[in-house]
Scaffold this motif. Structure first.
Motif, short mmCIF file in Angstrom:
data_model
loop_
_atom_site.label_atom_id
_atom_site.label_comp_id
_atom_site.label_asym_id
_atom_site.label_seq_id
_atom_site.Cartn_x
_atom_site.Cartn_y
_atom_site.Cartn_z
N GLY A 1 0.81 -1.21 0.00
CA GLY A 1 0.00 0.00 0.00
C GLY A 1 0.84 1.26 0.00
N ILE A 2 1.92 1.25 0.78
CA ILE A 2 2.82 2.40 0.82
C ILE A 2 3.49 2.59 -0.53
CG2 ILE A 2 4.96 3.28 1.83
CD1 ILE A 2 4.03 1.91 4.48
N ALA A 3 3.95 1.49 -1.13
CA ALA A 3 4.59 1.56 -2.44
C ALA A 3 3.60 2.08 -3.49
CB ALA A 3 5.14 0.19 -2.84
N ASP A 4 2.36 1.59 -3.44
CA ASP A 4 1.35 2.07 -4.38
C ASP A 4 1.08 3.56 -4.21
OD1 ASP A 4 1.07 -0.40 -5.55
OD2 ASP A 4 -0.79 -0.92 -4.48
N ASN B 1 -0.22 13.00 -5.27
CA ASN B 1 0.25 13.59 -4.02
C ASN B 1 1.39 12.78 -3.42
OD1 ASN B 1 -1.61 15.60 -4.25
ND2 ASN B 1 -3.02 14.77 -2.73
N GLY B 2 1.35 11.47 -3.58
CA GLY B 2 2.42 10.62 -3.07
C GLY B 2 3.74 10.90 -3.75
N VAL C 1 3.21 14.50 8.08
CA VAL C 1 2.62 14.82 6.78
C VAL C 1 2.20 13.55 6.05
CG1 VAL C 1 3.13 15.76 4.50
CG2 VAL C 1 3.80 17.03 6.54
N LEU C 2 3.07 12.55 6.04
CA LEU C 2 2.74 11.31 5.34
C LEU C 2 1.61 10.55 6.00
CD1 LEU C 2 6.30 10.04 4.34
CD2 LEU C 2 4.58 11.15 2.90
#
Length: 72
Positions: free
Chosen positions: A23-26, A33-34, A68-69
């Motif tokens: 999920g983080i990689a996606d 925004n990522g 922020v993340l």
């Protein structure tokens, strides 16, 4: 019986970690925004290295990045 229960919990935890990492990689790969936040994070980390931040300043910068993340 207890041993098998622990093994399945370990596998489900490993699967949960794997899914979280995907999920983080996606997020960084697919979301606009990522990608922006990833680029800004890299710029901030490089600027911190250039300006030789103290340990306390690094902690503050990393806390801000994490805030922020996680807000996203």
């Amino acid at each position: 019986m207890e041993h098998n229960l622990n093994a399945s919990r370990t596998q489900s935890f490993a699967a949960a970690v794997k899914n979280a990492l995907h999920g983080i990689a996606d997020f960084f790969r697919l979301e606009r925004n990522g990608r922006i936040q990833g680029a800004v994070t890299i710029i901030v980390l490089l600027a911190g290295a250039v300006f030789h931040l103290s340990s306390a300043e690094w902690i503050f910068v990393l806390l801000c990045i994490c805030a922020v993340l996680s807000a996203e």
